[in-house]
Write an enzyme that holds these catalytic residues in place. Structure first.
Site, PDB file in Angstrom:
ATOM      1  N   SER A 108       0.822  -1.020  -0.088  1.00  0.00           N
ATOM      2  CA  SER A 108       0.134  -0.071  -0.069  1.00  0.00           C
ATOM      3  C   SER A 108       1.019   1.326   0.132  1.00  0.00           C
ATOM      4  O   SER A 108       2.007   1.074   0.506  1.00  0.00           O
ATOM      5  CB  SER A 108      -0.875  -0.098   1.318  1.00  0.00           C
ATOM      6  OG  SER A 108      -1.287   1.341   1.606  1.00  0.00           O
ATOM      7  N   SER A 109       0.247   2.368  -0.513  1.00  0.00           N
ATOM      8  CA  SER A 109       1.043   3.581  -0.548  1.00  0.00           C
ATOM      9  C   SER A 109       1.361   4.121   1.072  1.00  0.00           C
ATOM     10  O   SER A 109       2.077   5.178   0.997  1.00  0.00           O
ATOM     11  CB  SER A 109       0.377   4.723  -1.501  1.00  0.00           C
ATOM     12  OG  SER A 109      -0.911   4.869  -0.845  1.00  0.00           O
ATOM     13  N   CYS A 110       0.708   3.572   2.053  1.00  0.00           N
ATOM     14  CA  CYS A 110       0.776   4.123   3.218  1.00  0.00           C
ATOM     15  C   CYS A 110       2.011   3.639   3.841  1.00  0.00           C
ATOM     16  O   CYS A 110       2.594   4.070   4.978  1.00  0.00           O
ATOM     17  CB  CYS A 110      -0.469   3.867   4.215  1.00  0.00           C
ATOM     18  SG  CYS A 110      -0.225   2.164   4.680  1.00  0.00           S
ATOM     19  N   TYR A 137      -0.520  -1.124  10.149  1.00  0.00           N
ATOM     20  CA  TYR A 137      -0.742  -1.575   8.969  1.00  0.00           C
ATOM     21  C   TYR A 137       0.391  -1.599   8.049  1.00  0.00           C
ATOM     22  O   TYR A 137       1.011  -2.473   7.436  1.00  0.00           O
ATOM     23  CB  TYR A 137      -2.085  -0.936   8.368  1.00  0.00           C
ATOM     24  CG  TYR A 137      -2.308  -1.533   6.976  1.00  0.00           C
ATOM     25  CD1 TYR A 137      -2.218  -0.724   5.807  1.00  0.00           C
ATOM     26  CD2 TYR A 137      -3.000  -2.700   6.786  1.00  0.00           C
ATOM     27  CE1 TYR A 137      -2.496  -1.047   4.514  1.00  0.00           C
ATOM     28  CE2 TYR A 137      -3.317  -3.207   5.205  1.00  0.00           C
ATOM     29  CZ  TYR A 137      -3.111  -2.292   4.359  1.00  0.00           C
ATOM     30  OH  TYR A 137      -3.609  -2.563   3.031  1.00  0.00           O
ATOM     31  N   LYS A 141       2.702  -4.269   6.211  1.00  0.00           N
ATOM     32  CA  LYS A 141       2.831  -4.385   4.781  1.00  0.00           C
ATOM     33  C   LYS A 141       4.531  -4.150   4.308  1.00  0.00           C
ATOM     34  O   LYS A 141       5.067  -5.042   3.535  1.00  0.00           O
ATOM     35  CB  LYS A 141       2.122  -3.398   4.199  1.00  0.00           C
ATOM     36  CG  LYS A 141       0.751  -3.537   4.152  1.00  0.00           C
ATOM     37  CD  LYS A 141       0.466  -5.068   3.211  1.00  0.00           C
ATOM     38  CE  LYS A 141      -0.933  -5.063   3.135  1.00  0.00           C
ATOM     39  NZ  LYS A 141      -1.389  -6.341   2.242  1.00  0.00           N
ATOM     40  N   HIS A 180     -13.057   3.274   3.289  1.00  0.00           N
ATOM     41  CA  HIS A 180     -11.950   4.572   2.611  1.00  0.00           C
ATOM     42  C   HIS A 180     -12.863   5.610   2.252  1.00  0.00           C
ATOM     43  O   HIS A 180     -14.067   5.613   2.230  1.00  0.00           O
ATOM     44  CB  HIS A 180     -11.067   4.241   1.732  1.00  0.00           C
ATOM     45  CG  HIS A 180     -10.161   3.222   1.974  1.00  0.00           C
ATOM     46  ND1 HIS A 180     -10.324   1.751   1.992  1.00  0.00           N
ATOM     47  CD2 HIS A 180      -8.807   3.298   2.534  1.00  0.00           C
ATOM     48  CE1 HIS A 180      -9.212   1.242   2.534  1.00  0.00           C
ATOM     49  NE2 HIS A 180      -8.392   2.058   2.926  1.00  0.00           N
TER      50      HIS A 180
HETATM   51  O1  GFB Z   1      -9.425   7.032   2.653  1.00  0.00           O
HETATM   52  P1  GFB Z   1      -9.147   7.341   4.115  1.00  0.00           P
HETATM   53  O2  GFB Z   1      -9.870   6.767   4.961  1.00  0.00           O
HETATM   54  O3  GFB Z   1      -7.783   6.668   4.304  1.00  0.00           O
HETATM   55  O4  GFB Z   1      -9.099   9.034   4.143  1.00  0.00           O
HETATM   56  P2  GFB Z   1      -6.238   7.505   3.997  1.00  0.00           P
HETATM   57  C1  GFB Z   1      -8.538   9.864   3.448  1.00  0.00           C
HETATM   58  C2  GFB Z   1      -8.725  11.138   3.643  1.00  0.00           C
HETATM   59  O5  GFB Z   1     -10.332  11.698   3.636  1.00  0.00           O
HETATM   60  C3  GFB Z   1      -8.685  11.516   5.338  1.00  0.00           C
HETATM   61  C4  GFB Z   1     -10.813  11.987   4.626  1.00  0.00           C
HETATM   62  O6  GFB Z   1      -8.029  12.924   5.281  1.00  0.00           O
HETATM   63  C5  GFB Z   1     -10.015  11.539   5.989  1.00  0.00           C
HETATM   64  O7  GFB Z   1     -10.336  12.293   7.092  1.00  0.00           O
HETATM   65  N1  GFB Z   1     -12.306  11.693   4.815  1.00  0.00           N
HETATM   66  C6  GFB Z   1     -13.261  12.649   4.558  1.00  0.00           C
HETATM   67  C7  GFB Z   1     -12.798  10.641   5.019  1.00  0.00           C
HETATM   68  N2  GFB Z   1     -14.271  12.219   4.770  1.00  0.00           N
HETATM   69  C8  GFB Z   1     -14.249  10.752   4.848  1.00  0.00           C
HETATM   70  C9  GFB Z   1     -14.954   9.787   5.293  1.00  0.00           C
HETATM   71  O8  GFB Z   1     -16.309  10.079   5.157  1.00  0.00           O
HETATM   72  N3  GFB Z   1     -14.341   8.683   5.411  1.00  0.00           N
HETATM   73  C10 GFB Z   1     -13.053   8.355   5.408  1.00  0.00           C
HETATM   74  N4  GFB Z   1     -12.420   7.410   5.644  1.00  0.00           N
HETATM   75  N5  GFB Z   1     -12.324   9.367   5.267  1.00  0.00           N
HETATM   76  C11 GFB Z   1      -5.718   4.896   4.131  1.00  0.00           C
HETATM   77  C12 GFB Z   1      -4.708   4.120   5.451  1.00  0.00           C
HETATM   78  O9  GFB Z   1      -5.282   6.158   4.654  1.00  0.00           O
HETATM   79  O10 GFB Z   1      -4.919   4.532   2.925  1.00  0.00           O
HETATM   80  C13 GFB Z   1      -4.898   2.572   4.632  1.00  0.00           C
HETATM   81  O11 GFB Z   1      -5.213   4.051   6.625  1.00  0.00           O
HETATM   82  C14 GFB Z   1      -4.578   2.287   3.549  1.00  0.00           C
HETATM   83  O12 GFB Z   1      -4.155   1.945   5.645  1.00  0.00           O
HETATM   84  C15 GFB Z   1      -5.374   3.370   2.354  1.00  0.00           C
HETATM   85  O13 GFB Z   1      -3.232   2.498   3.353  1.00  0.00           O
HETATM   86  C16 GFB Z   1      -4.992   3.062   1.134  1.00  0.00           C
HETATM   87  O14 GFB Z   1      -5.825   7.414   2.599  1.00  0.00           O
HETATM   88  O15 GFB Z   1      -5.762   8.505   4.753  1.00  0.00           O
END
Ligand code: GFB
Length: 309
Positions: A108-110, A137, A141, A180
């Site tokens: 993953s890119s994280c 996580y 990875k 996500h």
């Molecule tokens: O997609 P997301 O949950 O994961 O959040 P990451 C991306 C951004 O979207 C964050 C915002 O800044 C969240 O605060 N966001 C806004 C939201 N509204 C929402 C919402 O309703 N739901 C969610 N989920 N986010 C993940 C990693 O990070 O990326 C995983 O935690 C994995 O491990 C994945 O690597 C690819 O992109 O921040």
């Protein structure tokens, strides 16, 4: 891979695994081995050992993982590190013991440092602090990548590792706490439209930037690399373009046709400010993405409307 090669897709029901199955079938691969969780618990060492001994797959796509959005990662780090280490240790080790020709490990890119230069080159791995919300996580990875490279060195295996950016598409997780951002906002705007709500709440400030790759493109890249690449170096898979969460929300709002406002919940974490992948290695290996973000969201919304429970 020959069209009748024995190909095992671990995690075939998930977002990535189901896309890889669709791609392989479309390309005429007829000998796919699929096991759902009830038939094979990948966290159970004995079950995995027996499965590999009996089936001896020639090619393995390791798309099974414990995954989730920023809140799930932040709230359940023990689940993310334990379950992912268990799954990948069992699958990678037994693929080696049973002579798999190739294995593709999905990272993953994280995994990259929170504040590294953008766009992120593969060599930036382990050069800085990780993002706290998903460190568990990311460490799991990174361990998977290092395990594949160690097996390649010691046993001469061909276990390749790819690092996809944020993914979306059909069969995604639309649960509002564990998902996500893209599927979460798609569902939020849709449900708000149905009840004529005044506003949709977006987590964080909306200023972080994210790169989004349509999952069928990712699957195509994985099959392409399984067929053509056996290097030990990791390969980023992305589009090379990113958007702010705010602009993503406005795009989804437009596609869904929601007329109300969007507001921000500042109590939720922003996570990594930006994680745009450098995809020049991928391009030099002969693959580029095809699906533009707006088109991919429209296809995903269509699927969501036809499949939401
Ligand atoms: O997609 P997301 O949950 O994961 O959040 P990451 C991306 C951004 O979207 C964050 C915002 O800044 C969240 O605060 N966001 C806004 C939201 N509204 C929402 C919402 O309703 N739901 C969610 N989920 N986010 C993940 C990693 O990070 O990326 C995983 O935690 C994995 O491990 C994945 O690597 C690819 O992109 O921040």
């Amino acid at each position: 891979m020959r069209k009748n090669s024995k190909i095992y897709i671990a995690g075939h029901n998930g977002l990535v695994g189901s896309a890889i199955v669709r791609n392989l079938r479309k390309n005429g691969y007829s000998n796919l081995i699929l096991r759902n969780f009830e038939a094979l618990n990948l966290m159970n060492q004995a079950e995995v050992r027996i499965f590999f001994k009996e089936e001896k797959p020639e090619y393995v796509f390791l798309a099974a993982a414990k995954v989730g959005g920023i809140q799930a990662n932040n709230d359940f780090p023990a689940d993310f590190i334990f379950q992912n280490l268990q799954i990948q240790n069992n699958v990678i080790h037994n693929a080696y013991l049973n002579g798999a020709k190739k294995l593709l490990f999905l990272g993953s890119s994280c995994i990259y440092p929170r504040d590294c230069a953008q766009p992120i080159k593969e060599e930036y791995l382990l050069t800085g602090e990780l993002e706290k919300t998903n460190e568990a996580y990311a460490i799991a990875k990174i361990a998977g990548i290092k395990m594949c490279q160690a097996y390649n060195k010691q046993y001469g295996t061909k276990f390749i590792s790819v690092m996809p950016t944020n993914l979306y598409g059909q069969n995604d997780n639309f649960d509002l706490t564990s998902s996500h951002v893209l599927p979460a906002l798609l569902r939020k705007f849709h449900e708000a439209k149905l009840v004529n709500a005044k506003e949709v709440v977006m987590w964080g400030t909306g200023s972080p930037m994210r790169e989004f790759l349509y999952v069928d493109d990712l699957a195509d890249a994985c099959v392409h690399l399984m067929e053509t690449y056996d290097g030990g170096d990791i390969v980023n898979i992305g589009t090379g373009e990113d958007v702010t969460i705010k602009n993503l929300a406005l795009l989804i709002k437009k596609i869904v046709g929601f007329e109300g406002k969007t507001t921000s919940d500042a109590t939720k974490p922003d996570g990594t400010p930006r994680k745009l992948l450098d995809v020049s290695r991928l391009h030099s290996l002969g693959w580029k993405h095809k699906t533009a973000l707006e088109d991919g969201i429209k296809i995903t919304y269509e699927w969501f409307l036809n499949n939401k429970k």
